[in-house]
Design a protein around this motif. Sequence first.
Motif, PDB file in Angstrom:
ATOM      1  N   ALA A  68       0.824  -1.206   0.000  1.00 62.32           N
ATOM      2  CA  ALA A  68       0.000   0.000   0.000  1.00 62.32           C
ATOM      3  C   ALA A  68       0.854   1.250   0.000  1.00 62.32           C
ATOM      4  O   ALA A  68       0.472   2.279  -0.554  1.00 62.32           O
ATOM      5  CB  ALA A  68      -0.919   0.004   1.229  1.00 62.32           C
ATOM      6  N   TYR A  69       2.030   1.175   0.633  1.00 65.37           N
ATOM      7  CA  TYR A  69       2.896   2.349   0.647  1.00 65.37           C
ATOM      8  C   TYR A  69       3.407   2.657  -0.754  1.00 65.37           C
ATOM      9  O   TYR A  69       3.491   3.810  -1.159  1.00 65.37           O
ATOM     10  CB  TYR A  69       4.076   2.122   1.603  1.00 65.37           C
ATOM     11  CG  TYR A  69       3.666   1.998   3.030  1.00 65.37           C
ATOM     12  CD1 TYR A  69       3.117   3.081   3.716  1.00 65.37           C
ATOM     13  CD2 TYR A  69       3.790   0.794   3.712  1.00 65.37           C
ATOM     14  CE1 TYR A  69       2.725   2.965   5.032  1.00 65.37           C
ATOM     15  CE2 TYR A  69       3.390   0.677   5.030  1.00 65.37           C
ATOM     16  CZ  TYR A  69       2.861   1.773   5.673  1.00 65.37           C
ATOM     17  OH  TYR A  69       2.475   1.669   6.981  1.00 65.37           O
ATOM     18  N   ASP A 438       9.698   2.273  -2.612  1.00 70.60           N
ATOM     19  CA  ASP A 438      10.234   1.951  -1.285  1.00 70.60           C
ATOM     20  C   ASP A 438      10.423   0.453  -1.081  1.00 70.60           C
ATOM     21  O   ASP A 438      10.502  -0.018   0.057  1.00 70.60           O
ATOM     22  CB  ASP A 438       9.324   2.508  -0.184  1.00 70.60           C
ATOM     23  CG  ASP A 438       7.972   1.806  -0.131  1.00 70.60           C
ATOM     24  OD1 ASP A 438       7.633   1.121  -1.118  1.00 70.60           O
ATOM     25  OD2 ASP A 438       7.261   1.927   0.890  1.00 70.60           O
ATOM     26  N   HIS A 439      10.511  -0.320  -2.173  1.00 73.68           N
ATOM     27  CA  HIS A 439      10.737  -1.760  -2.054  1.00 73.68           C
ATOM     28  C   HIS A 439      11.962  -2.115  -2.897  1.00 73.68           C
ATOM     29  O   HIS A 439      11.858  -2.270  -4.109  1.00 73.68           O
ATOM     30  CB  HIS A 439       9.507  -2.532  -2.539  1.00 73.68           C
ATOM     31  CG  HIS A 439       9.615  -4.009  -2.276  1.00 73.68           C
ATOM     32  ND1 HIS A 439       8.689  -4.913  -2.743  1.00 73.68           N
ATOM     33  CD2 HIS A 439      10.523  -4.744  -1.586  1.00 73.68           C
ATOM     34  CE1 HIS A 439       9.029  -6.132  -2.369  1.00 73.68           C
ATOM     35  NE2 HIS A 439      10.140  -6.049  -1.662  1.00 73.68           N
ATOM     36  N   PHE A 440      13.103  -2.238  -2.262  1.00 76.70           N
ATOM     37  CA  PHE A 440      14.343  -2.507  -2.996  1.00 76.70           C
ATOM     38  C   PHE A 440      15.404  -3.022  -2.035  1.00 76.70           C
ATOM     39  O   PHE A 440      15.311  -2.846  -0.810  1.00 76.70           O
ATOM     40  CB  PHE A 440      14.858  -1.232  -3.682  1.00 76.70           C
ATOM     41  CG  PHE A 440      15.185  -0.117  -2.729  1.00 76.70           C
ATOM     42  CD1 PHE A 440      16.448   0.015  -2.193  1.00 76.70           C
ATOM     43  CD2 PHE A 440      14.210   0.805  -2.351  1.00 76.70           C
ATOM     44  CE1 PHE A 440      16.754   1.028  -1.297  1.00 76.70           C
ATOM     45  CE2 PHE A 440      14.497   1.819  -1.462  1.00 76.70           C
ATOM     46  CZ  PHE A 440      15.768   1.937  -0.939  1.00 76.70           C
ATOM     47  N   ARG A 441      16.405  -3.621  -2.594  1.00 78.25           N
ATOM     48  CA  ARG A 441      17.595  -4.057  -1.854  1.00 78.25           C
ATOM     49  C   ARG A 441      18.683  -4.340  -2.876  1.00 78.25           C
ATOM     50  O   ARG A 441      18.409  -4.853  -3.964  1.00 78.25           O
ATOM     51  CB  ARG A 441      17.303  -5.301  -1.016  1.00 78.25           C
ATOM     52  CG  ARG A 441      16.665  -6.428  -1.814  1.00 78.25           C
ATOM     53  CD  ARG A 441      16.228  -7.581  -0.927  1.00 78.25           C
ATOM     54  NE  ARG A 441      15.557  -8.616  -1.710  1.00 78.25           N
ATOM     55  CZ  ARG A 441      14.241  -8.683  -1.893  1.00 78.25           C
ATOM     56  NH1 ARG A 441      13.467  -7.770  -1.330  1.00 78.25           N
ATOM     57  NH2 ARG A 441      13.721  -9.656  -2.617  1.00 78.25           N
ATOM     58  N   ILE A 442      19.908  -4.028  -2.544  1.00 74.21           N
ATOM     59  CA  ILE A 442      21.016  -4.218  -3.478  1.00 74.21           C
ATOM     60  C   ILE A 442      22.288  -4.456  -2.681  1.00 74.21           C
ATOM     61  O   ILE A 442      22.542  -3.813  -1.656  1.00 74.21           O
ATOM     62  CB  ILE A 442      21.171  -2.999  -4.415  1.00 74.21           C
ATOM     63  CG1 ILE A 442      22.296  -3.237  -5.427  1.00 74.21           C
ATOM     64  CG2 ILE A 442      21.397  -1.716  -3.637  1.00 74.21           C
ATOM     65  CD1 ILE A 442      22.392  -2.166  -6.492  1.00 74.21           C
ATOM     66  N   GLY A 443      23.088  -5.418  -3.159  1.00 69.54           N
ATOM     67  CA  GLY A 443      24.378  -5.693  -2.548  1.00 69.54           C
ATOM     68  C   GLY A 443      25.498  -5.055  -3.346  1.00 69.54           C
ATOM     69  O   GLY A 443      25.439  -4.975  -4.572  1.00 69.54           O
ATOM     70  N   PRO A 467      13.425  -0.664   4.455  1.00 70.47           N
ATOM     71  CA  PRO A 467      12.878  -1.582   5.469  1.00 70.47           C
ATOM     72  C   PRO A 467      11.959  -2.645   4.861  1.00 70.47           C
ATOM     73  O   PRO A 467      12.014  -3.808   5.252  1.00 70.47           O
ATOM     74  CB  PRO A 467      12.120  -0.643   6.407  1.00 70.47           C
ATOM     75  CG  PRO A 467      12.783   0.683   6.251  1.00 70.47           C
ATOM     76  CD  PRO A 467      13.201   0.741   4.811  1.00 70.47           C
ATOM     77  N   LEU A 468      11.145  -2.239   3.902  1.00 74.77           N
ATOM     78  CA  LEU A 468      10.248  -3.203   3.271  1.00 74.77           C
ATOM     79  C   LEU A 468      11.013  -4.213   2.434  1.00 74.77           C
ATOM     80  O   LEU A 468      10.670  -5.400   2.411  1.00 74.77           O
ATOM     81  CB  LEU A 468       9.225  -2.459   2.400  1.00 74.77           C
ATOM     82  CG  LEU A 468       8.177  -3.321   1.705  1.00 74.77           C
ATOM     83  CD1 LEU A 468       7.351  -4.099   2.721  1.00 74.77           C
ATOM     84  CD2 LEU A 468       7.274  -2.471   0.832  1.00 74.77           C
ATOM     85  N   GLY A 469      12.066  -3.775   1.749  1.00 79.66           N
ATOM     86  CA  GLY A 469      12.874  -4.690   0.970  1.00 79.66           C
ATOM     87  C   GLY A 469      13.528  -5.757   1.824  1.00 79.66           C
ATOM     88  O   GLY A 469      13.657  -6.917   1.412  1.00 79.66           O
ATOM     89  N   LEU A 470      13.956  -5.400   3.032  1.00 78.14           N
ATOM     90  CA  LEU A 470      14.545  -6.381   3.941  1.00 78.14           C
ATOM     91  C   LEU A 470      13.475  -7.267   4.568  1.00 78.14           C
ATOM     92  O   LEU A 470      13.704  -8.455   4.796  1.00 78.14           O
ATOM     93  CB  LEU A 470      15.334  -5.658   5.037  1.00 78.14           C
ATOM     94  CG  LEU A 470      16.605  -4.942   4.581  1.00 78.14           C
ATOM     95  CD1 LEU A 470      17.171  -4.084   5.704  1.00 78.14           C
ATOM     96  CD2 LEU A 470      17.650  -5.931   4.098  1.00 78.14           C
TER      97      LEU A 470
END
Length: 772
Positions: A68-69, A438-443, A467-470
């Motif tokens: 929803a965010y 706001d949904h992501f993550r990267i190394g 936070p949401l990605g984690l």
Amino acid sequence: MGKRKRQILGSNLTKKQKNHLREFGEQHPFHDEILEKAAPAQIVDLADSSEQSDSGSDVESGIERMTAYQHLCSTLKTAAEDLDSDSDSDSESEFEEVVKEMTQDDDDEEEEEEEAEENDDNEIGDKNDQEERDAFNKAETTSSTTGEEFAKNEVAHSNEIENDNDLETDFTDVKNEAKFCLENNLIGDESQGESEEVAYVNSFEDPFKQHMDTELEEDDVKTITKIHSTTQSKWTTLGQLVWSSRLPKSSLIKELSDDSSKNLHLHKPLETTWPTVNAQFHSTEDQLHQQEFFVPLQQGLFQIMNNYRDIYYPERTAIGNGEQIRRVYCLHVMNHVLKANSQVLSNNAKYQEQKAEIDDGLRDQGLTRPKVLIVVPFRESALRVVQILISLLDVKDKLEVSNKKRFKDEYGCSPEDRPPNLKRPEDYEAIFAGNIDDHFRIGVAILRRSMRLYAPFYSSDIIIASPLGLRTIIKAEGDKTRDFDFLSSIEILIIDQADIYLMQNWEHIVHLLKHLNQQPNEPHGVNFSRVRMWSLNNWSKYYRQTLIFSAFQDPQINAIHSKHCFNYRGQVTVNNLPQTGSICHVVMQLPHVFQRLDVSSFADLPDARFEFFIKSILPQYREAVMSHTLIYIPIYFDYVRLRNYLNREEVNFSHICEYSKKSTINRARYHFLKGEKPFLLFTERFHFYKRYAIKGIRHLIFYELPTYPHFYSDICNMLNPENRGDEATWTCTVLYSKYDAQKLTRVVGAERAAQMIQSKKSVHLFVTGEDN
């Protein structure tokens, strides 16, 4: 005229969610739906050069579901399509014409609503509520592109999402593992002098070596968890500081008079690249003479960071010092990673010589490779962090960056994405600039001459995520696909723009902190003979440095700093109380009545506030002369509770929240403007994400003080007199308690707040305006 059919809410609710549904009449968005299966990450072959990488590695990532965010943020990009989004420039006649046309098309629908409301004794019978639930539920099942596109592609991708092994590609890459594996490289492989690297690693004056080589005893660990002493000092660069010590041997740091790079123990490349990276914050004269290495704020922060103390800095501003802070913590991160990797590379040769012999001097790593976790709210923030890291490592444009083009495509945005007619406050423009997904993550994996983006987590040095990605990786207890072993050896945790997470979902932050520095469930190929003893003892959390940057102090942010941070080196909190509050920025002539709630405990505060409102405040506004009353509600739970109560009491009102549809918003604003609905419930998160100007306000009620102090003046300045003398009838009522001391301080100032909390009187009056 048929009755509106009730839609059955999802049956896959937890017991807690079902209880909330029975009590409040709807599922609360606090329970964000988390994907059971994560979308697969793409495995990308490393290119031989950055140019080859740019052209060949921009592989499209798998479709991810949107919460929803994300749906809420995505509506910002289409705000120009809303005929009333730019309400500051719209005339009343245009606004009325748009809403009348919309309401005329929905006449039959509204009649059905009225019939349903008369016959439905359930609190979820209101049509607008159903629209909000539909919007929320739709957002939970919508892809990162659009809802229509996901509806077409959902079946095609369902097999990928349901594959249990897809998540593993986020963490492992067997094909390219050796290219960025530290243990397979020697320090000479990077064409840099071995003697220089050994000098960096073996400098006993280096805070990095002092911090990482310190061995705690069991008595020290017991002391850290029990004893907590504080002292105060004042620095010219940061102001009032509160030092928290967990060990008796901890001491205060004296502020340095000069910021010479000789005392900073920077890794060699950073001494060359940092002045260029930070040049925009210095004057031309300073750049020519190289007189300043940091600006004053950066100098104070880096001195504490470099001593590996925890920092809580609650004065970060999006339009002020935000970029200065981002650059200085990126410098600290890169300095830490380069030193740690240099130590590993230096010990590789020694380890090969000793072969089977085990030497404690070669213990130089944790149970997993990731050392730094940077939590940021939006992709734009991650983009800026990566750009700074590349600039810090790039000496004479010789740095090879893998997957650079793919990263730019997925985290950047084009100017066409922004509506041309959107006009919002300056702080809004700064917060929501660029890509606001706001949904992501990267190394990120780092060697001295190369950087790999989209590195698998167990081959990464730095993880940058929301936070949401984690949360979609950590998941909930009992989920077979969950994984949080990569968080076991985090040595530096950075939570930037922490205030924004209060507007998203703070539970994701708490959930993350509970899973940091836990013993991993799998070995992940680690060489235990090179793992530090304090990591094997499960004492990593006592060595982790936590840096928190926020726009203000908040009890929830304070709680994670005090309950989840156990750095044996101690903590530092910047505590400068505001002398003047945001009430000074109210330009309208308006009386502000602050009414204090006397409550015995914090747990009783929500119920006490509700009872006080319905018994003492609301009856005063039920008369016709008190129409056009806007009720500002910061917490969604309170909004639902109050809305349901007004429905039961058959009060004529409208309401707007962050999940309301455009048509619902337009109808509510129109009815409120014309006085057809004397009350308007208005949530804080709606104002945070939209910043609409509400017309027709004559009376204000702050059910609770705003989280952001400038929201108070923003709402008060929405009052606009239609006729001469209208100002004389305006009112503003604010409810507060002793537990709202921090919020009250930001609104009225420190001195006034102390008087209002300690005073025997429960009512206080302020008058603002030009004639004051």
